[in-house]
Scaffold this motif. Structure first.
Motif, PDB file in Angstrom:
ATOM      1  N   SER A   1       6.351  -3.548  -3.423  1.00 43.63           N
ATOM      2  CA  SER A   1       7.166  -2.377  -3.174  1.00 43.63           C
ATOM      3  C   SER A   1       8.625  -2.705  -3.713  1.00 43.63           C
ATOM      4  O   SER A   1       9.057  -3.739  -3.966  1.00 43.63           O
ATOM      5  CB  SER A   1       7.357  -2.534  -1.642  1.00 43.63           C
ATOM      6  OG  SER A   1       8.423  -1.668  -1.101  1.00 43.63           O
TER       7      SER A   1
ATOM      8  N   ASP B   1       0.838  -1.146  -0.064  1.00 41.44           N
ATOM      9  CA  ASP B   1      -0.096  -0.130  -0.073  1.00 41.44           C
ATOM     10  C   ASP B   1       0.883   1.347   0.062  1.00 41.44           C
ATOM     11  O   ASP B   1       0.276   2.402  -0.018  1.00 41.44           O
ATOM     12  CB  ASP B   1      -0.945   0.046   1.223  1.00 41.44           C
ATOM     13  CG  ASP B   1      -0.148  -0.071   2.456  1.00 41.44           C
ATOM     14  OD1 ASP B   1       1.070  -0.088   2.630  1.00 41.44           O
ATOM     15  OD2 ASP B   1      -0.850   0.077   3.498  1.00 41.44           O
ATOM     16  N   GLY B   2       2.049   1.200  -0.079  1.00 43.09           N
ATOM     17  CA  GLY B   2       3.094   2.364  -0.161  1.00 43.09           C
ATOM     18  C   GLY B   2       3.534   2.799   1.122  1.00 43.09           C
ATOM     19  O   GLY B   2       4.258   3.760   1.389  1.00 43.09           O
TER      20      GLY B   2
ATOM     21  N   THR C   1      -5.378   2.076 -14.554  1.00 47.24           N
ATOM     22  CA  THR C   1      -4.582   1.366 -13.513  1.00 47.24           C
ATOM     23  C   THR C   1      -3.768   0.047 -14.015  1.00 47.24           C
ATOM     24  O   THR C   1      -3.190  -0.483 -13.272  1.00 47.24           O
ATOM     25  CB  THR C   1      -5.638   0.567 -12.510  1.00 47.24           C
ATOM     26  OG1 THR C   1      -6.695  -0.070 -13.120  1.00 47.24           O
ATOM     27  CG2 THR C   1      -6.066   1.788 -11.515  1.00 47.24           C
TER      28      THR C   1
ATOM     29  N   SER D   1       9.374   1.505   0.737  1.00 40.36           N
ATOM     30  CA  SER D   1       8.577   2.696  -0.042  1.00 40.36           C
ATOM     31  C   SER D   1       8.713   3.965   0.541  1.00 40.36           C
ATOM     32  O   SER D   1       8.955   5.124   0.027  1.00 40.36           O
ATOM     33  CB  SER D   1       6.849   2.514  -0.293  1.00 40.36           C
ATOM     34  OG  SER D   1       6.741   1.156  -1.206  1.00 40.36           O
TER      35      SER D   1
ATOM     36  N   GLY E   1      -2.534  -2.184 -11.197  1.00 36.39           N
ATOM     37  CA  GLY E   1      -3.161  -1.313  -9.957  1.00 36.39           C
ATOM     38  C   GLY E   1      -4.294  -1.615  -9.698  1.00 36.39           C
ATOM     39  O   GLY E   1      -4.976  -2.600 -10.349  1.00 36.39           O
TER      40      GLY E   1
ATOM     41  N   ALA F   1       5.148   0.718  -5.238  1.00 38.96           N
ATOM     42  CA  ALA F   1       4.039   1.435  -4.644  1.00 38.96           C
ATOM     43  C   ALA F   1       4.341   2.627  -4.188  1.00 38.96           C
ATOM     44  O   ALA F   1       3.417   3.322  -3.577  1.00 38.96           O
ATOM     45  CB  ALA F   1       3.362   0.394  -3.715  1.00 38.96           C
TER      46      ALA F   1
ATOM     47  N   ARG G   1      -3.496   0.956  -6.511  1.00 36.62           N
ATOM     48  CA  ARG G   1      -2.386   0.426  -5.452  1.00 36.62           C
ATOM     49  C   ARG G   1      -3.359  -0.043  -4.203  1.00 36.62           C
ATOM     50  O   ARG G   1      -4.511   0.567  -4.161  1.00 36.62           O
ATOM     51  CB  ARG G   1      -1.572   1.650  -4.855  1.00 36.62           C
ATOM     52  CG  ARG G   1      -0.632   1.384  -3.741  1.00 36.62           C
ATOM     53  CD  ARG G   1       0.230   2.626  -3.293  1.00 36.62           C
ATOM     54  NE  ARG G   1      -0.559   3.825  -3.017  1.00 36.62           N
ATOM     55  CZ  ARG G   1       0.018   5.094  -2.901  1.00 36.62           C
ATOM     56  NH1 ARG G   1       1.248   5.143  -3.342  1.00 36.62           N
ATOM     57  NH2 ARG G   1      -0.689   6.115  -2.648  1.00 36.62           N
ATOM     58  N   ARG G   2      -3.042  -0.924  -3.576  1.00 40.88           N
ATOM     59  CA  ARG G   2      -3.692  -1.409  -2.209  1.00 40.88           C
ATOM     60  C   ARG G   2      -3.778  -0.588  -1.180  1.00 40.88           C
ATOM     61  O   ARG G   2      -3.034   0.504  -0.918  1.00 40.88           O
ATOM     62  CB  ARG G   2      -3.020  -2.685  -1.710  1.00 40.88           C
ATOM     63  CG  ARG G   2      -3.803  -3.536  -1.041  1.00 40.88           C
ATOM     64  CD  ARG G   2      -3.012  -4.639  -0.381  1.00 40.88           C
ATOM     65  NE  ARG G   2      -2.136  -4.037   0.648  1.00 40.88           N
ATOM     66  CZ  ARG G   2      -1.063  -4.955   1.194  1.00 40.88           C
ATOM     67  NH1 ARG G   2      -1.124  -6.466   0.980  1.00 40.88           N
ATOM     68  NH2 ARG G   2      -0.410  -4.427   2.418  1.00 40.88           N
TER      69      ARG G   2
ATOM     70  N   LYS H   1      -1.302   3.298 -10.044  1.00 33.49           N
ATOM     71  CA  LYS H   1      -0.042   2.680 -10.381  1.00 33.49           C
ATOM     72  C   LYS H   1      -0.237   1.389 -11.342  1.00 33.49           C
ATOM     73  O   LYS H   1      -1.428   0.784 -11.163  1.00 33.49           O
ATOM     74  CB  LYS H   1       0.488   2.031  -8.925  1.00 33.49           C
ATOM     75  CG  LYS H   1       1.099   2.888  -8.038  1.00 33.49           C
ATOM     76  CD  LYS H   1       2.225   3.533  -8.519  1.00 33.49           C
ATOM     77  CE  LYS H   1       2.789   4.672  -7.476  1.00 33.49           C
ATOM     78  NZ  LYS H   1       4.199   5.300  -7.880  1.00 33.49           N
TER      79      LYS H   1
ATOM     80  N   THR I   1       6.851   4.055 -11.459  1.00 38.28           N
ATOM     81  CA  THR I   1       6.550   2.816 -11.546  1.00 38.28           C
ATOM     82  C   THR I   1       6.193   2.288 -13.038  1.00 38.28           C
ATOM     83  O   THR I   1       5.411   3.161 -13.651  1.00 38.28           O
ATOM     84  CB  THR I   1       5.549   2.486 -10.557  1.00 38.28           C
ATOM     85  OG1 THR I   1       5.808   2.873  -9.210  1.00 38.28           O
ATOM     86  CG2 THR I   1       5.427   0.852 -10.426  1.00 38.28           C
TER      87      THR I   1
ATOM     88  N   ARG J   1      -4.499  -4.867  -8.098  1.00 41.09           N
ATOM     89  CA  ARG J   1      -3.815  -4.636  -6.733  1.00 41.09           C
ATOM     90  C   ARG J   1      -2.513  -5.418  -6.603  1.00 41.09           C
ATOM     91  O   ARG J   1      -2.407  -6.146  -5.471  1.00 41.09           O
ATOM     92  CB  ARG J   1      -4.841  -4.632  -5.790  1.00 41.09           C
ATOM     93  CG  ARG J   1      -5.944  -3.655  -5.823  1.00 41.09           C
ATOM     94  CD  ARG J   1      -7.022  -3.928  -4.983  1.00 41.09           C
ATOM     95  NE  ARG J   1      -8.193  -2.902  -5.272  1.00 41.09           N
ATOM     96  CZ  ARG J   1      -9.254  -3.426  -6.006  1.00 41.09           C
ATOM     97  NH1 ARG J   1      -9.069  -4.309  -6.616  1.00 41.09           N
ATOM     98  NH2 ARG J   1     -10.231  -2.514  -6.277  1.00 41.09           N
TER      99      ARG J   1
END
Length: 363
Positions: A179, A142-143, A291, A148, A205, A182, A207-208, A214, A188, A175
């Motif tokens: 990392s 999730d970044g 995404t 990240s 993507g 993210a 992103r979670r 992403k 990316t 999703r």
């Protein structure tokens, strides 16, 4: 090398045979056709020079008895093409770039978060403007993971642009970006084939967590022919000097090379501005979701020679039904030429945004 308990173990992003590889790094010193560039590596002895001589010279000793992932990636960035005979047909994106080579993963292609972070810090310490990371975690992020967050902090403090592989887990669905791809500050990269069709393995993507867009862009990553390290068998060998390989590992250095060219042309630009220019000049491919492709397939010529760039992506955060007040975000168009220019961009809803970018130059 195994990661720590609870970590998603970083790995190289070579596909589809999943043979592990290695990460290389390079730093160019504003010579030839590249800005200063770096590949994620760890603080261990490095060798500078040009890549693309069929795995000889620059990387010969460093990659001896290893798998050839680093040689291949470095060649895509700045290979000279001399091994092809003509010296031009298999050149890298920025063949004049000088490379700083390091190692962050084990010989099996795996490593820990701490190794990768140490390599990121090392690349920044060397003065890299662009850092190519053809690696990623084994699970989606999730970044907010340590790699990240470290990338965001290092990019903010140093101005280095980190170009990161999205990952090769696309066949598991949306999703699946890992990392450090993210990270907010990461550029990316997903993978497409020669027809700009999205590679099945390219991680998707959003992103979670916050559903942010992403990957940011895509680039060629299927059947990429580049330098083969002597004595290695990664991918599908073409001849003694070159090998074909697929993965977001191969797509990422195409973008890092374009970023090096852009950094050379605009040495005063920040990482954020380089990222915006590369995303906003990319070619959007019909039929692909935002995404899946972000801004689209990278267009190095448009990015380097284009006069107008714009905000590449915005992370607006999740929408909730309790949010009743409108919130706004700015989309900035920047004109680096001496002429006023108009630009048109499409939105995800299909409507069009039109703006006039006034010249920033002194008349």
């Amino acid at each position: 090398m195994a990661g720590r308990p609870g970590e998603h173990v970083p790995r190289s992003q070579h596909s589809p045979d999943r043979r592990p590889g290695r990460v290389v790094g390079r730093v160019s010193r504003r010579r030839g056709q590249g800005g200063r560039t770096g590949h994620r590596c760890r603080p261990e002895p490095s060798r500078s020079g040009r890549a693309g001589d069929g795995g000889r010279g620059l990387l010969r000793q460093w990659l001896h008895r290893r798998l050839g992932h680093g040689t291949h990636v470095a060649s895509v960035v700045g290979g000279s093409g001399v091994g092809s005979g003509s010296g031009s047909t298999r050149r890298g994106v920025a063949p004049g770039a000088w490379l700083l080579v390091g190692k962050v993963l084990g010989d099996d292609g795996f490593g820990s978060w701490s190794q990768v972070i140490a390599g990121m810090e090392w690349a920044v310490e060397q003065g890299a403007d662009v850092v190519n990371m053809s690696l990623g975690s084994s699970g989606a992020s999730d970044g907010t993971d340590p790699m990240s967050l470290a990338l965001n902090d290092l990019s903010r403090r140093s101005g280095a642009l980190f170009v990161v592989a999205a990952g090769n887990d696309g066949e598991q669905g949306p999703r699946t970006v890992g990392s450090p791809g993210a990270a907010d500050a990461a550029l990316t990269v997903g993978a497409v084939d020669r027809n700009d069709s999205l590679a099945p393995f390219s991680s998707r993507g959003p992103r979670r967590g916050d559903e942010a867009v992403k990957p940011d862009v895509t680039a060629p990553g299927v059947g990429i022919v580049a330098a083969r390290a002597a004595g290695t068998a990664m991918g599908s060998p073409v001849d003694e000097h070159y090998v074909a390989a697929s993965g977001t590992s191969m797509a990422t250095p195409h973008v890092a090379g374009a970023a090096a060219l852009l950094a050379q042309r605009h040495p005063e630009w920040t990482a954020a501005r380089l990222k915006d220019a590369l995303i906003s000049s990319a070619v959007t491919v019909d039929g692909q979701k935002v995404t899946e492709q972000g801004g689209g397939r990278i267009d190095a010529r448009a990015a380097v020679l284009g006069a107008v760039s714009a905000t590449g992506t915005l992370a607006l955060g999740p929408f909730t039904s309790e949010a009743t007040e409108p919130e706004g975000s700015r989309v900035l168009h920047t004109n680096s030429s001496d002429k006023d220019r108009a630009s048109t961009r499409s939105t995800p809803a299909g409507s069009m945004l039109r703006a006039t970018a006034r010249s920033c130059a002194t008349r």
